[in-house]
Design a protein around this motif. Structure first.
Motif, PDB file in Angstrom:
ATOM      1  N   SER A  14    -103.445  44.537   5.498  1.00 44.20           N
ATOM      2  CA  SER A  14    -103.479  45.905   7.023  1.00 44.20           C
ATOM      3  C   SER A  14    -103.746  44.824   7.999  1.00 44.20           C
ATOM      4  N   TRP A  15    -103.078  45.489   9.581  1.00 38.66           N
ATOM      5  CA  TRP A  15    -103.938  44.926  10.974  1.00 38.66           C
ATOM      6  C   TRP A  15    -105.037  46.010  11.827  1.00 38.66           C
ATOM      7  N   LYS A  16    -105.986  45.586  12.221  1.00 37.86           N
ATOM      8  CA  LYS A  16    -107.598  45.762  13.143  1.00 37.86           C
ATOM      9  C   LYS A  16    -106.826  45.736  14.397  1.00 37.86           C
ATOM     10  N   VAL A  17    -106.081  47.111  15.458  1.00 37.69           N
ATOM     11  CA  VAL A  17    -105.729  47.170  16.194  1.00 37.69           C
ATOM     12  C   VAL A  17    -107.137  47.678  16.997  1.00 37.69           C
ATOM     13  N   LYS A  18    -107.868  46.879  18.190  1.00 32.82           N
ATOM     14  CA  LYS A  18    -108.947  47.452  18.929  1.00 32.82           C
ATOM     15  C   LYS A  18    -108.138  47.566  20.642  1.00 32.82           C
ATOM     16  N   VAL A  19    -108.597  48.428  21.459  1.00 30.95           N
ATOM     17  CA  VAL A  19    -108.234  48.933  22.748  1.00 30.95           C
ATOM     18  C   VAL A  19    -109.638  49.213  22.887  1.00 30.95           C
ATOM     19  N   SER A  20    -109.468  48.915  24.339  1.00 34.35           N
ATOM     20  CA  SER A  20    -110.393  49.533  25.416  1.00 34.35           C
ATOM     21  C   SER A  20    -110.008  49.564  26.966  1.00 34.35           C
ATOM     22  N   VAL A  21    -110.609  50.285  27.562  1.00 27.20           N
ATOM     23  CA  VAL A  21    -110.026  50.183  29.023  1.00 27.20           C
ATOM     24  C   VAL A  21    -111.121  50.488  30.118  1.00 27.20           C
ATOM     25  N   THR A  36    -111.351  53.595  19.337  1.00 30.93           N
ATOM     26  CA  THR A  36    -111.656  52.047  19.634  1.00 30.93           C
ATOM     27  C   THR A  36    -110.114  51.395  18.765  1.00 30.93           C
ATOM     28  N   GLN A  37    -109.713  52.166  17.692  1.00 31.46           N
ATOM     29  CA  GLN A  37    -109.929  50.881  16.076  1.00 31.46           C
ATOM     30  C   GLN A  37    -108.386  52.100  15.773  1.00 31.46           C
ATOM     31  N   ARG A  38    -107.639  51.547  15.570  1.00 36.50           N
ATOM     32  CA  ARG A  38    -107.047  51.746  14.193  1.00 36.50           C
ATOM     33  C   ARG A  38    -107.041  50.664  13.470  1.00 36.50           C
ATOM     34  N   ASN A  39    -105.874  51.445  12.176  1.00 33.29           N
ATOM     35  CA  ASN A  39    -105.573  50.299  11.189  1.00 33.29           C
ATOM     36  C   ASN A  39    -103.851  50.819  11.109  1.00 33.29           C
ATOM     37  N   TYR A  40    -103.021  49.627  11.105  1.00 32.23           N
ATOM     38  CA  TYR A  40    -101.413  49.859  11.165  1.00 32.23           C
ATOM     39  C   TYR A  40    -101.221  48.969   9.971  1.00 32.23           C
ATOM     40  N   SER A  41    -100.323  49.207   8.997  1.00 31.51           N
ATOM     41  CA  SER A  41     -99.921  48.173   7.905  1.00 31.51           C
ATOM     42  C   SER A  41     -98.146  48.868   7.507  1.00 31.51           C
ATOM     43  N   GLY A  42     -97.295  47.500   7.084  1.00 32.74           N
ATOM     44  CA  GLY A  42     -96.245  47.721   7.211  1.00 32.74           C
ATOM     45  C   GLY A  42     -95.292  47.905   8.699  1.00 32.74           C
ATOM     46  N   VAL A  43     -95.858  46.994   9.542  1.00 29.16           N
ATOM     47  CA  VAL A  43     -95.127  46.086  10.603  1.00 29.16           C
ATOM     48  C   VAL A  43     -96.391  45.112  11.075  1.00 29.16           C
ATOM     49  N   THR A  98    -116.770  51.282  31.301  1.00 27.86           N
ATOM     50  CA  THR A  98    -115.705  51.567  30.283  1.00 27.86           C
ATOM     51  C   THR A  98    -115.327  53.239  29.932  1.00 27.86           C
ATOM     52  N   GLU A  99    -114.093  52.934  29.880  1.00 25.82           N
ATOM     53  CA  GLU A  99    -114.112  54.333  29.448  1.00 25.82           C
ATOM     54  C   GLU A  99    -114.751  55.023  28.585  1.00 25.82           C
ATOM     55  N   GLN A 100    -115.072  55.489  28.176  1.00 24.31           N
ATOM     56  CA  GLN A 100    -115.777  56.379  27.193  1.00 24.31           C
ATOM     57  C   GLN A 100    -115.399  58.285  26.453  1.00 24.31           C
ATOM     58  N   GLY A 101    -114.331  58.880  27.168  1.00 26.71           N
ATOM     59  CA  GLY A 101    -114.328  60.050  26.475  1.00 26.71           C
ATOM     60  C   GLY A 101    -112.947  59.967  25.644  1.00 26.71           C
ATOM     61  N   ASN A 102    -112.146  60.947  25.009  1.00 28.77           N
ATOM     62  CA  ASN A 102    -111.362  60.102  24.070  1.00 28.77           C
ATOM     63  C   ASN A 102    -109.798  60.444  24.437  1.00 28.77           C
ATOM     64  N   ALA A 103    -109.684  61.387  25.687  1.00 28.23           N
ATOM     65  CA  ALA A 103    -108.516  61.670  26.070  1.00 28.23           C
ATOM     66  C   ALA A 103    -107.589  60.168  26.609  1.00 28.23           C
ATOM     67  N   ILE A 104    -108.171  59.151  27.166  1.00 31.49           N
ATOM     68  CA  ILE A 104    -107.266  58.091  27.440  1.00 31.49           C
ATOM     69  C   ILE A 104    -106.849  57.265  26.107  1.00 31.49           C
ATOM     70  N   TRP A 150    -107.084  46.890  31.173  1.00 33.76           N
ATOM     71  CA  TRP A 150    -106.958  46.991  29.231  1.00 33.76           C
ATOM     72  C   TRP A 150    -106.993  45.191  28.334  1.00 33.76           C
ATOM     73  N   ASN A 151    -107.715  45.908  27.517  1.00 39.15           N
ATOM     74  CA  ASN A 151    -107.959  44.766  26.513  1.00 39.15           C
ATOM     75  C   ASN A 151    -106.977  45.361  24.646  1.00 39.15           C
ATOM     76  N   PHE A 152    -106.145  44.698  24.818  1.00 34.34           N
ATOM     77  CA  PHE A 152    -105.892  45.073  23.435  1.00 34.34           C
ATOM     78  C   PHE A 152    -105.850  44.040  22.365  1.00 34.34           C
ATOM     79  N   GLN A 153    -105.966  43.961  21.591  1.00 34.11           N
ATOM     80  CA  GLN A 153    -106.473  42.729  20.409  1.00 34.11           C
ATOM     81  C   GLN A 153    -106.048  43.504  19.061  1.00 34.11           C
ATOM     82  N   VAL A 154    -105.171  42.918  17.876  1.00 37.92           N
ATOM     83  CA  VAL A 154    -104.932  42.739  16.407  1.00 37.92           C
ATOM     84  C   VAL A 154    -105.405  41.978  16.218  1.00 37.92           C
TER      85      VAL A 154
END
Length: 247
Positions: A126-133, A58-65, A156-162, A116-120
């Motif tokens: 970099s930026w830590k990006v979090k999402v949950s549904v 549910t988390q990713r790190n992005y740089s250059g954006v 809260t969805e616990q599978g990896n598909a979404i 959906w909850n999306f936070q940066v």
């Protein structure tokens, strides 16, 4: 809010069943048991995620954006899926987006809301990006003795598909991936076991528009629409119309 009419293998129109008699009661029991069997099939055991696996999913790190670009592209992911039905509530560091849905089956109905909850958040470089549904849903079923209503439940969805679908599409819109995760490809990954869980918050052909970015490469267009020539032509018409507006 769009309505979903779900066709099941045991489809019988209750209006065609006689109103009285033992046969009527028996048929209704058979239909109810069949519907419950289909609906509970999705509750089969699935992999349980550890905390570390959940955070990685549910988390990713992005740089250059920039933060604003991340938020805008995440919103675009959802708008492409079903922009007419999503309601966005923005904040300084992200947004929540909700989508109401309604499902009709032979002898009942289910309704709910995907949120959906999306936070940066900033990190050192970099930026830590979090999402949950999460989904809140309830249903009403008709039985021989009357309607049975199940209270709303939230999970809260616990599978990896979404989440894999969401991250892939976000990466595409950010120019970090050349492949758009269309729903047919996601379905194949679910069937193979590579993905697990529920993907309906992004992939639902019954009541979602499931639009595509208008900058797909020729190779992606052929991959996605290879057996759908009419859909391919519709897509190309939309792209030509969009390009004409930009001139």
């Amino acid at each position: 809010m769009k309505k979903l009419f779900l066709k099941l293998p045991i489809y019988v129109e209750c209006a065609r069943i006689p109103k009285n008699g033992a046969l009527n009661r028996t048929l209704r029991k058979i239909i109810l048991m069949g519907v419950l069997t289909v609906l509970t099939a999705s509750c089969a055991h699935q992999k349980q995620l550890s905390r570390d696996e959940w955070l990685a999913l549910t988390q990713r790190n992005y740089s250059g954006v920039t933060k604003e670009t991340l938020i805008a592209k995440a919103e675009e992911v959802l708008r492409l899926a079903d922009g007419d039905d999503f309601k966005f509530h923005h904040s300084e560091n992200g947004f929540t987006a909700s989508r109401n849905w309604l499902v009709y089956i032979v002898i009942g109905a289910a309704s709910g809301t995907d949120v959906w909850n999306f936070q940066v958040e900033p990190t050192t470089d970099s930026w830590k990006v979090k999402v949950s549904v999460s989904t809140t849903s309830g249903n009403t079923s008709a039985t021989a003795v009357g309607a049975i209503t199940t209270p709303n439940q939230s999970s809260t969805e616990q599978g990896n598909a979404i989440y894999n679908i969401f991250w892939n599409r976000l990466d595409y819109l950010l120019g970090k991936s050349t492949q758009w995760m269309d729903c047919r490809l996601a379905s194949r990954k679910l069937s193979s076991g590579e993905y697990f869980g529920n993907d309906e918050a992004l992939c639902n052909s019954f009541n979602m528009t499931n639009n595509y970015p208008l900058d797909l490469s020729d190779a992606e267009i052929e991959r996605i629409f290879q057996t759908y020539p009419v859909a391919k032509e519709d897509y190309l018409k939309k792209r030509r119309k969009s390009q004409a507006k930009e001139l």
